[in-house]
Write an enzyme that holds these catalytic residues in place. Structure first.
Site, PDB file in Angstrom:
ATOM      1  N   CYS A   4      64.341  14.062  -6.290  1.00 47.93           N
ATOM      2  CA  CYS A   4      63.514  13.355  -7.263  1.00 47.93           C
ATOM      3  C   CYS A   4      62.582  12.399  -6.539  1.00 47.93           C
ATOM      4  O   CYS A   4      62.607  12.283  -5.313  1.00 47.93           O
ATOM      5  CB  CYS A   4      64.375  12.597  -8.276  1.00 47.93           C
TER       6      CYS A   4
ATOM      7  N   CYS B 223      35.195  -2.697  29.458  1.00 44.21           N
ATOM      8  CA  CYS B 223      35.905  -2.377  28.212  1.00 44.21           C
ATOM      9  C   CYS B 223      37.338  -2.884  28.259  1.00 44.21           C
ATOM     10  O   CYS B 223      37.809  -3.593  27.363  1.00 44.21           O
ATOM     11  CB  CYS B 223      35.920  -0.864  27.967  1.00 44.21           C
TER      12      CYS B 223
ATOM     13  N   CYS C 204      63.860   9.960  -3.959  1.00 37.23           N
ATOM     14  CA  CYS C 204      64.129  10.503  -2.621  1.00 37.23           C
ATOM     15  C   CYS C 204      62.885  10.410  -1.740  1.00 37.23           C
ATOM     16  O   CYS C 204      62.945   9.900  -0.611  1.00 37.23           O
ATOM     17  CB  CYS C 204      64.557  11.966  -2.710  1.00 37.23           C
TER      18      CYS C 204
ATOM     19  N   ASP D 292      20.342  14.913   0.170  1.00 36.51           N
ATOM     20  CA  ASP D 292      19.377  15.108   1.251  1.00 36.51           C
ATOM     21  C   ASP D 292      18.504  16.306   0.868  1.00 36.51           C
ATOM     22  O   ASP D 292      18.934  17.179   0.102  1.00 36.51           O
ATOM     23  CB  ASP D 292      20.151  15.381   2.547  1.00 36.51           C
TER      24      ASP D 292
ATOM     25  N   ASP E 169      23.826  17.766   5.163  1.00 36.87           N
ATOM     26  CA  ASP E 169      24.273  18.851   6.038  1.00 36.87           C
ATOM     27  C   ASP E 169      24.032  18.598   7.517  1.00 36.87           C
ATOM     28  O   ASP E 169      24.526  19.333   8.358  1.00 36.87           O
ATOM     29  CB  ASP E 169      23.582  20.164   5.650  1.00 36.87           C
TER      30      ASP E 169
END
Length: 794
Positions: free
Chosen positions: A83, A19, A86, A495, A689
């Site tokens: 405002c 890696c 800012c 699903d 789910d």
């Protein structure tokens, strides 16, 4: 390497030397980059030439390889913003800092969400940078006093407003002399009396505008304070110049505008005060959630009960919870049985029965039993804390529609100053040549009418109220962008198992007698199959006594064979009955009807005599048909996506009113099916789910997770609906539509107000004090319009 930079970044996801070697090789192939990646420290030391590449490109390259660049997040409370310019200024400065991945500053919540590389910049440096450009910031971990700070801020603003109003009132009366030719005490018209009243308003009460303007201009920005300081100063100093003329010539009639400067500051303060009060109402949803938390917990320590603050509870503590009390933290019941009111979390009004080894959620209410629970999640790990965090992040995030307002606000103030100068020049040279006074009044009116407060508040206030309203109903949007994208949906993919259905098989039909049911349940007690569990549960509900099984034999592809109280029980399919010579022909029609309905029908025989049929099915959720109907009425195409066979899937679809079914889909193919729909130009929401739904949830335009589902699914989704009630899906779409409509209304009026107001002021048709009142009321009207979302019926 000339003009090179050297940085160290943390890299996540590396598992072996291959890696680190891979990352190193790819980075070194980039122009002007030299990299060394250390697997043991999980860090990459990178030297790169700014002319050839930048840190963002390097980060993307690492991420494209499938690894992550270590970042941290901090939520900051920002003080001193006035405002949109800012918040836009702070955001731009932070995003330019090396090591800051993404910064989002929200004017309404007065918060900044900053994602940064801890190897390149730290939290203190981020806060110091904010302070350097004229604002203050604190980590939310250190901002426990924010509420009292805000309350004190509103209190001080109120005092300033009262003092400013008292001093400005006599000056307001002088306006009526000019407008209606009224007769007032001569002292009111005295220039030095007016000077005495206007000066403290201008330089004590109005000092905050000078400070804000200086800090912004010093750092290369411009905000509303610049416009207010310029406009009021022009009126004040011109009036002072006119007053000085009376010293040399007492008979001179001065043209005074002290009332303009003082009244403008008073009106702007009044607008700010109303805005602060209105904005505080937009955070009510979050405050309500926080107030749900229990304050104390009864913990058993050293065999004694002690009451301690809930924040002192640790994982593993045993808590004693009496009837009527709130459950302080998430946990598992160790002792006792009760029913829990989970409506604060799931929205379900019916209490849920709970017994030993079942989970309970913090902030729910123990209705009627004394229970002991073992704490499993405390503090920020509890379900309620997670919900609060999602709502905070949603309210602090920016919807794409807000970017337009931010871009415009950033350029707005300099443009307005330019228009004001141009107005002054045109008036003094062309419209009313040589008349300095009229030119100045027109220029002041332009500066004041164009303050971009309303523009900056238009989107974040609506997002805040909309996400808060949704959270109260059990709908959690993870960000403003998800709330915005939801309104564009036209296809909802559901699903089946655990989403449309309960995800738990139940007995739907039984044709035998009580004695047969007793033997059937006793036989099935020996099986761990979900269908067997459903039969046992059904018998228990019927108060049937379940006996021990003498012997049990599962026959794959057929069913089961067992002996109970000396009787042989067979439960299974046609093949099992045929194997034992049991004739079921007369029941074939009943069997086929049950199977057509998508139910799993099992035949029961005792001592080789047929005794009945038991049918088990994963039943649909109570409100599923109504939810599907509502989605169709919203113009949505509703599709069911399932791994079940076509006949079972179609049977469930028919029950809930779904006309389009995609069946026999492998878990890993679900995401591909979503892609196919998107390729057809559809805006797709995926509702699921389970773990197997996570890729599809992530790839959909909007992923909607059922709150009763797995953490993986919830993490992958953009929206979570608590409690599994499908009615919340059309409600989520409705609140999204209502919020976007509200934002568009706000932006229309904010843009329209400035677009119409500037030319009217430039033409001299708007007195500066009227412009100030209109500017203040425009901000209040935007916030008030956003608050109407609280009344949306879901």
């Amino acid at each position: 390497m000339n003009d090179s930079k050297q940085v160290t970044v943390g890299v996540t996801g590396m598992t072996c030397a291959a890696c680190s070697s891979r990352i190193e090789k790819v980075l070194n192939r980039m122009d002007g980059v030299e990299a060394q990646v250390n697997l043991s420290t999980e860090k990459a030391s990178i030297t790169f030439n700014d002319d050839d590449t930048n840190l963002s490109d390097i980060k993307k390259k690492i991420e494209n390889l499938g690894y992550g660049v270590l970042t941290e997040k901090v939520d900051l409370d920002i003080y001193g913003m006035t405002c949109a310019a800012c918040s836009s200024r702070i955001e731009k400065v932070l995003n330019r800092q090396e090591g800051v991945e993404k910064a989002s500053v929200n004017l309404t919540t007065e918060q900044a969400n900053v994602e940064y590389n801890p190897e390149l910049i730290d939290e203190k440096s981020i806060i110091d940078k904010i302070k350097k450009i004229g604002y203050d910031a604190k980590s939310q971990n250190d901002s426990k006093d924010k509420k009292s700070y805000k309350e004190n801020e509103v209190k001080q603003m109120k005092i300033k407003l009262i003092v400013s109003g008292v001093l400005s009132l006599p000056l307001i009366l002088t306006m009526f002399v000019h407008l209606f030719n009224l007769s007032l005490p001569q002292i009111l018209m005295n220039p030095w009396f007016q000077f005495t009243l206007a000066t403290p308003v201008q330089f004590i009460i109005g000092w905050q505008f000078y400070v804000g303007a200086y800090k912004n201009l010093k750092n290369g920005g411009a905000n509303m304070d610049v416009l207010v300081a310029l406009g009021t100063s022009a009126a004040y100093f011109y009036s002072l110049y006119e007053a000085i003329k009376t010293i040399a010539n007492p008979a001179y009639m001065p043209h005074l505008y002290f009332e303009t400067s003082a009244v403008l500051i008073t009106l702007i303060l009044f607008g700010k005060y109303l805005e602060k009060r209105a904005k505080s109402q937009t955070t009510n949803a979050l405050s309500s959630l926080l107030n749900l938390q229990a304050k104390e917990a009864r913990v058993i320590r050293n065999h004694e009960e002690v009451m301690i603050p809930v924040e002192d509870v640790v994982v593993g503590d045993i808590l004693n919870i009496k009837p009527g009390e709130k459950v302080p933290v998430d946990g598992v019941i160790e002792k006792g049985r009760t029913s829990i009111d989970e409506s604060v979390i799931t929205g379900e009004s019916i209490p849920v029965e709970k017994s030993i080894n079942e989970e309970v959620i913090g902030s729910t209410i123990n209705k009627n039993g004394l229970i002991n629970i073992k704490a499993t999640k405390v503090g920020k790990e509890t379900a309620l804390a997670s919900i609060v965090k999602i709502v905070e992040e949603a309210q602090g995030s920016k919807a794409p529609i807000q970017r337009l307002a931010d871009v415009i606000s950033g350029y707005f103030v300099p443009i307005v100053v330019g228009i004001a100068i141009l107005t002054f020049v045109i008036w003094i040279t062309l419209i009313d040549a040589g008349q300095f006074e009229n030119a100045l009044v027109a220029a002041i009116a332009v500066l004041v009418i164009a303050c971009p407060c309303a523009l900056g508040l238009a989107t974040p206030t609506s997002i805040m109220v909309g996400t808060g309203k949704a959270a109260e109903s059990g709908i959690l949007f993870k960000g403003g962008e998800h709330l915005e994208r939801t309104h564009a949906l036209n296809t909802i993919v559901l699903d089946k198992t655990g989403t449309i259905t309960k995800g738990k098989p139940e007995v739907t039909d039984y044709t035998g007698d009580a004695e047969t049911l007793q033997l059937l349940a006793s036989a099935e007690k020996g099986s761990e199959h979900p269908l067997a569990e459903a039969i046992v549960a059904y018998a228990t509900e019927q108060d049937i006594t379940i006996n021990n099984v003498d012997d049990f034999d599962a026959i794959p592809g057929y069913g089961i064979k067992a002996h109970v109280n000396g009787k042989e029980i067979l439960v299974g399919n046609r093949k099992l009955m045929s194997e034992h010579g049991i004739d079921i022909n007369i029941f074939e029609k009943d069997l086929s009807n049950l199977e057509t309905e998508g139910k799993t029908a099992m035949l029961v025989a005792i001592d080789n005599t047929f005794k009945g049929i038991v049918a088990v099915a994963d039943t649909i959720k109570e409100h599923a048909p109504e939810a599907i109907k509502m989605l169709h009425e919203e113009g949505m195409e509703v599709i069911m996506l399932t791994g079940d066979n076509e006949r079972t899937a179609q049977a469930i679809a028919n029950q809930v009113g779904i006309h389009h079914v995609i069946s026999e889909v492998l878990p890993e193919e679900k995401a591909n099916k979503i892609k196919e729909l998107q390729n057809l130009g559809k805006k797709v929401a995926m509702v699921g789910d389970g773990v197997n739904d996570a890729p599809a949830l992530a790839i959909a335009d909007i992923g909607i997770a059922i709150g009763t589902g797995t953490e993986v699914a919830i993490e992958a989704a953009d929206v979570t609906i608590l409690g599994g009630d499908l009615l919340l899906i059309p409600k989520a779409i409705k609140i999204s539509h209502a919020t976007i409509k509200n934002i568009k209304q706000n932006l229309f009026w904010a843009f329209g107000y400035n677009t119409a107001g500037i030319p009217i002021a430039a033409l001299g048709l708007l007195a500066p004090w009227v412009a100030g009142a209109a500017m203040a009321l425009s901000s209040v009207s935007v916030v008030t319009n956003a608050l109407r979302l609280k009344k949306v019926k879901l």
